[in-house]
Design a protein around this motif. Structure first.
Motif, short mmCIF file in Angstrom:
data_model
loop_
_atom_site.label_atom_id
_atom_site.label_comp_id
_atom_site.label_asym_id
_atom_site.label_seq_id
_atom_site.Cartn_x
_atom_site.Cartn_y
_atom_site.Cartn_z
N UNK A 94 0.86 -1.18 0.00
CA UNK A 94 0.00 0.00 0.00
C UNK A 94 0.90 1.24 0.00
N UNK A 95 0.31 2.40 -0.25
CA UNK A 95 1.10 3.61 -0.24
C UNK A 95 0.23 4.85 -0.24
N UNK A 110 1.06 2.00 9.20
CA UNK A 110 0.35 0.98 8.42
C UNK A 110 1.08 0.67 7.11
N UNK A 111 1.60 1.72 6.45
CA UNK A 111 2.33 1.51 5.20
C UNK A 111 3.55 0.63 5.44
N UNK A 112 4.30 0.92 6.50
CA UNK A 112 5.47 0.11 6.83
C UNK A 112 5.06 -1.29 7.26
N UNK A 118 4.72 -7.15 6.28
CA UNK A 118 3.98 -8.13 5.49
C UNK A 118 4.91 -9.05 4.73
N UNK A 119 5.95 -8.46 4.12
CA UNK A 119 6.95 -9.27 3.42
C UNK A 119 7.66 -10.21 4.39
N UNK A 156 6.45 5.30 2.31
CA UNK A 156 6.55 4.34 1.21
C UNK A 156 8.02 4.05 0.88
N UNK A 157 8.83 5.09 0.76
CA UNK A 157 10.25 4.89 0.45
C UNK A 157 10.96 4.11 1.55
N UNK A 158 10.70 4.46 2.80
CA UNK A 158 11.34 3.75 3.91
C UNK A 158 11.00 2.26 3.85
#
Length: 241
Positions: A94-95, A110-112, A118-119, A156-158
């Motif tokens: 997500x982003x 949440x994005x992280x 998640x990965x 997102x980048x982090x």
């Protein structure tokens, strides 16, 4: 000689749409049996029905990849229905864009959680299956955002930088188990997520990389002989002209 994929089993996250769905279809066309994971069960049912028409075994399980307990339940279900995995595609992500001060801390987290943890959650759960088989492939979908930061994309980048670091570390850990781990770093791909993030100029969409292009790249990577090891396979698209 290229590796044959027919008869292998692949688990794919974020499989209800975009790159995940396109990759599921591309692998099914190679004779790979597919386990689908995403949050939306109704959409997963639709994708599973499409894949069954291609003549492969298919199973699906809904899960939020940021939740380890849900991931473990989903992988157990897919394994029971299909068998143990040979291939794992960590695609769920997500982003959103906002400055560090403007983005709500819960959204940043949440994005992280989805992109990085998640990965990690899915990999940790599936990895023992690959180790037991002494072989397999893990492909993690990062981004050019994981190669260089930009204003308003800190979360997102982090997360995508971290996916690359995770990939490189894991690759060194499991090489002795004949498991190849690759991070792909595409630029903008025409997907629903990219549209949700307002990254797509619809007048130029046909000139941008499509989900099917990424699927073709993933299939090509999986077919490479195991002697060919890429620490980090990078795919960067130029701006449409």
């Amino acid at each position: 000689m290229a590796q044959a994929l027919q008869g292998k089993i692949a688990f794919i996250t974020g499989a209800a749409r975009g790159i995940g769905k396109a990759t599921a279809i591309a692998l099914a066309n190679e004779g790979v049996h597919i386990g689908l994971i995403a949050r939306n069960e109704a959409t997963l049912q639709t994708v599973a029905a499409e894949l069954k028409e291609l003549g492969v075994n298919t199973a699906y399980a809904s899960a939020n990849v940021a939740n380890l307990a849900e991931v473990e339940t989903a992988i157990a279900s897919l394994t029971e229905q299909l068998g143990t995995a040979d291939i794992l595609i960590n695609n769920a992500g997500i982003g959103n864009f906002a400055s560090v001060l403007d983005m709500d801390p819960a959204e940043w987290k949440e994005i992280v959680d989805v992109n990085l943890f998640g990965t990690y959650n899915v990999t940790r759960t599936v990895l023992p299956q690959l180790i037991e088989k002494n072989g397999g492939d893990i492909i993690n979908i990062s981004s050019t955002a994981g190669l260089g930061g930009a204003a308003t994309s800190s979360a997102y980048s982090a997360s995508k930088f971290a996916v690359i670091g995770f990939t490189e570390s894991l690759a060194q850990e499991v090489r002795r188990n004949n498991i190849r781990v690759t991070a792909l770093t595409p630029s903008t791909v025409v997907t629903d997520l990219a549209r949700d993030m307002n990254l797509i100029d619809e007048t130029k969409a046909e000139r941008l990389m499509q989900a099917e292009d990424m699927a073709e790249l993933i299939v090509s990577q999986l077919k490479l002989n195991k002697r060919v090891y890429l620490k980090n396979a990078t795919m960067i698209t130029t701006n449409p002209f």
